[in-house]
Design a protein around this motif. Structure first.
Motif, PDB file in Angstrom:
ATOM      1  N   LYS A 265       0.816  -1.213   0.000  1.00  0.00           N
ATOM      2  CA  LYS A 265       0.000   0.000   0.000  1.00  0.00           C
ATOM      3  C   LYS A 265       0.850   1.264   0.000  1.00  0.00           C
ATOM      4  O   LYS A 265       0.394   2.332  -0.404  1.00  0.00           O
ATOM      5  N   TYR A 266       2.090   1.159   0.477  1.00  0.00           N
ATOM      6  CA  TYR A 266       2.958   2.327   0.616  1.00  0.00           C
ATOM      7  C   TYR A 266       4.055   2.364  -0.451  1.00  0.00           C
ATOM      8  O   TYR A 266       5.018   3.123  -0.322  1.00  0.00           O
TER       9      TYR A 266
ATOM     10  N   GLU B 181      14.377   3.169   7.904  1.00  0.00           N
ATOM     11  CA  GLU B 181      13.862   4.206   7.005  1.00  0.00           C
ATOM     12  C   GLU B 181      12.446   4.581   7.420  1.00  0.00           C
ATOM     13  O   GLU B 181      11.604   3.715   7.667  1.00  0.00           O
ATOM     14  N   ASN B 182      12.197   5.866   7.504  1.00  0.00           N
ATOM     15  CA  ASN B 182      10.889   6.339   7.920  1.00  0.00           C
ATOM     16  C   ASN B 182       9.863   6.259   6.784  1.00  0.00           C
ATOM     17  O   ASN B 182      10.215   6.261   5.604  1.00  0.00           O
ATOM     18  N   LEU B 183       8.601   6.180   7.185  1.00  0.00           N
ATOM     19  CA  LEU B 183       7.507   6.184   6.216  1.00  0.00           C
ATOM     20  C   LEU B 183       7.408   7.559   5.569  1.00  0.00           C
ATOM     21  O   LEU B 183       7.300   8.577   6.251  1.00  0.00           O
ATOM     22  N   ASN B 184       7.458   7.576   4.248  1.00  0.00           N
ATOM     23  CA  ASN B 184       7.231   8.797   3.488  1.00  0.00           C
ATOM     24  C   ASN B 184       5.903   8.667   2.769  1.00  0.00           C
ATOM     25  O   ASN B 184       5.633   7.633   2.143  1.00  0.00           O
ATOM     26  N   LEU B 185       5.093   9.679   2.851  1.00  0.00           N
ATOM     27  CA  LEU B 185       3.798   9.644   2.179  1.00  0.00           C
ATOM     28  C   LEU B 185       3.754  10.734   1.118  1.00  0.00           C
ATOM     29  O   LEU B 185       3.929  11.917   1.408  1.00  0.00           O
ATOM     30  N   ARG B 186       3.529  10.290  -0.108  1.00  0.00           N
ATOM     31  CA  ARG B 186       3.411  11.235  -1.219  1.00  0.00           C
ATOM     32  C   ARG B 186       2.547  10.593  -2.293  1.00  0.00           C
ATOM     33  O   ARG B 186       2.325   9.378  -2.297  1.00  0.00           O
ATOM     34  N   GLY B 187       2.091  11.392  -3.209  1.00  0.00           N
ATOM     35  CA  GLY B 187       1.352  10.856  -4.356  1.00  0.00           C
ATOM     36  C   GLY B 187       0.053  10.188  -3.956  1.00  0.00           C
ATOM     37  O   GLY B 187      -0.549  10.475  -2.913  1.00  0.00           O
TER      38      GLY B 187
ATOM     39  N   ILE C 263      -3.021   5.527   2.873  1.00  0.00           N
ATOM     40  CA  ILE C 263      -2.479   5.263   4.216  1.00  0.00           C
ATOM     41  C   ILE C 263      -3.207   6.095   5.266  1.00  0.00           C
ATOM     42  O   ILE C 263      -3.532   5.591   6.357  1.00  0.00           O
ATOM     43  N   MET C 264      -3.466   7.343   4.967  1.00  0.00           N
ATOM     44  CA  MET C 264      -4.155   8.188   5.940  1.00  0.00           C
ATOM     45  C   MET C 264      -5.558   7.655   6.230  1.00  0.00           C
ATOM     46  O   MET C 264      -6.012   7.669   7.387  1.00  0.00           O
TER      47      MET C 264
ATOM     48  N   GLN D  19      -9.153   4.550   9.964  1.00  0.00           N
ATOM     49  CA  GLN D  19     -10.055   3.431  10.199  1.00  0.00           C
ATOM     50  C   GLN D  19      -9.531   2.469  11.266  1.00  0.00           C
ATOM     51  O   GLN D  19     -10.280   2.015  12.139  1.00  0.00           O
ATOM     52  N   LYS D  20      -8.223   2.134  11.182  1.00  0.00           N
ATOM     53  CA  LYS D  20      -7.670   1.092  12.046  1.00  0.00           C
ATOM     54  C   LYS D  20      -6.959   1.628  13.292  1.00  0.00           C
ATOM     55  O   LYS D  20      -6.904   0.939  14.316  1.00  0.00           O
ATOM     56  N   TYR D  21      -6.385   2.829  13.215  1.00  0.00           N
ATOM     57  CA  TYR D  21      -5.641   3.404  14.334  1.00  0.00           C
ATOM     58  C   TYR D  21      -6.067   4.860  14.539  1.00  0.00           C
ATOM     59  O   TYR D  21      -5.237   5.776  14.441  1.00  0.00           O
ATOM     60  N   PRO D  22      -7.335   5.110  14.819  1.00  0.00           N
ATOM     61  CA  PRO D  22      -7.836   6.490  14.900  1.00  0.00           C
ATOM     62  C   PRO D  22      -7.112   7.345  15.931  1.00  0.00           C
ATOM     63  O   PRO D  22      -6.987   8.568  15.740  1.00  0.00           O
ATOM     64  N   LYS D  23      -6.595   6.739  17.016  1.00  0.00           N
ATOM     65  CA  LYS D  23      -5.887   7.509  18.027  1.00  0.00           C
ATOM     66  C   LYS D  23      -4.571   8.079  17.497  1.00  0.00           C
ATOM     67  O   LYS D  23      -4.027   9.035  18.076  1.00  0.00           O
ATOM     68  N   LEU D  24      -4.059   7.464  16.423  1.00  0.00           N
ATOM     69  CA  LEU D  24      -2.805   7.939  15.838  1.00  0.00           C
ATOM     70  C   LEU D  24      -3.007   8.993  14.758  1.00  0.00           C
ATOM     71  O   LEU D  24      -2.042   9.585  14.273  1.00  0.00           O
ATOM     72  N   LEU D  25      -4.237   9.242  14.370  1.00  0.00           N
ATOM     73  CA  LEU D  25      -4.508  10.173  13.267  1.00  0.00           C
ATOM     74  C   LEU D  25      -3.940  11.567  13.530  1.00  0.00           C
ATOM     75  O   LEU D  25      -3.335  12.151  12.613  1.00  0.00           O
ATOM     76  N   PRO D  26      -4.087  12.131  14.734  1.00  0.00           N
ATOM     77  CA  PRO D  26      -3.478  13.455  14.962  1.00  0.00           C
ATOM     78  C   PRO D  26      -1.963  13.455  14.733  1.00  0.00           C
ATOM     79  O   PRO D  26      -1.416  14.422  14.187  1.00  0.00           O
TER      80      PRO D  26
END
Length: 303
Positions: A37-38, A203-209, A215-216, A221-228
């Motif tokens: 997915k990433y 290596e850290n997770l990079n989110l782009r494109g 992922i967000m 959905q699965k880890y709502p407490k981590l969304l902030p």
């Protein structure tokens, strides 16, 4: 997921690399059935004219016999920069094995990146290369999270393959990537692998494109407490989490007696010493080079 598979003819399979960790790269396939997915390589669809979702197509490369393989003597060839060379269809098509067989005796140093244990099939072949190295991506020990993120084999099978290669005297790397904030337990993974690898890359997770929203949405959905936290990192470009994790892991490495550095590929160390931990959180050169690498391979495959 239905898989669209087609053979393609290419002029060659090995090309000069933009990556600072190798001289050449080789990708025996276009696309990857592991469907992570990433996966940063998903952008390759733009250049290869594939309308299918990432992970649902595979182009099987066929290239002319490599002429004068000895020209790669002493050079490092990275196999799998934008595809997993040991995805399940390799068992049927054998293009990665064909590449290795064409390079036997060349003196090339090969480095293989995979999420599979199919690589065990070629252990003796890989062992015949000088300074060969195989790396496995392992960013969790939670099999449920792993199955949410990719369609590769279980973490248990990856760890078993790593142990088999290490026991056979072949250099191994645990690539803890990408590290998901608040999810990936890096210390737990280090404890699990430190006796069966020579190098631990972080290596850290990079989110782009296109996959940023995927992922967000998954986190929501699965880890709502981590969304902030994810919004802080990926929407506000706040790097404090990585700086704190860097300091925490550096202290932990010292506690358990492992070197923690930012630039060491372990090839100068003897194979029987404990692994070195290499932090690539801030290596923009690696990230930019990886993207250029993918774009170049995609364009070449689409020609």
């Amino acid at each position: 997921m239905d898989m669209e598979i087609k053979p393609i003819e290419t002029k060659d399979v090995i090309s000069k690399s933009n990556l600072p960790v190798c001289d050449y790269s080789a990708n025996p396939y276009v696309g990857c059935p592991h469907a992570c997915k990433y996966c940063y390589a998903s952008f390759m669809k733009r250049f290869t004219h594939h309308p299918e979702p990432w992970g649902s197509f595979l182009d099987v490369k066929h290239w002319p016999e490599i002429k004068n393989p000895q020209k790669y003597a002493g050079k490092e060839i990275f196999i799998g920069s934008v595809t997993d060379p040991y995805h399940p269809y390799e068992e049927q098509y054998g293009r990665t094995r064909a590449l290795l067989e064409q390079l036997v005796g060349s003196g090339a140093k090969i480095s293989i990146a995979t999420k599979s244990d199919l690589v065990l099939r070629d252990l003796e072949l890989i062992k015949s290369f000088p300074d060969a190295r195989v790396s496995w991506s392992i960013n969790t020990l939670d099999e449920n999270f792993q199955s949410d993120m990719d369609e590769a084999v279980s973490i248990e099978r990856r760890l078993a393959a790593m142990k088999a290669f290490h026991s056979a005297g072949i250099r191994t790397t645990c690539f803890i990537s990408p590290i998901f904030p608040g999810i990936t337990d890096v210390k737990e993974i280090i404890v699990q692998v430190k006796g069966q690898c020579n190098l631990i890359w972080l290596e850290n997770l990079n989110l782009r494109g296109s996959y940023k929203s995927v992922i967000m949405e998954y986190i929501q959905q699965k880890y709502p407490k981590l969304l902030p936290l994810y919004r802080e990192i990926y929407n506000q470009n706040d790097h404090r989490y990585w700086k704190l994790l860097d300091a925490e892991l550096q202290a932990y490495a010292a506690e358990i007696g492992l070197d923690y550095v930012t630039n060491d590929d372990s090839m100068t160390r003897t194979i029987d010493v404990p692994p070195v931990i290499v932090n690539f959180f801030y290596h923009e050169q690696i990230k930019k080079s990886a993207r250029k690498e993918g774009e170049r391979h995609a364009r070449a495959a689409g020609d």
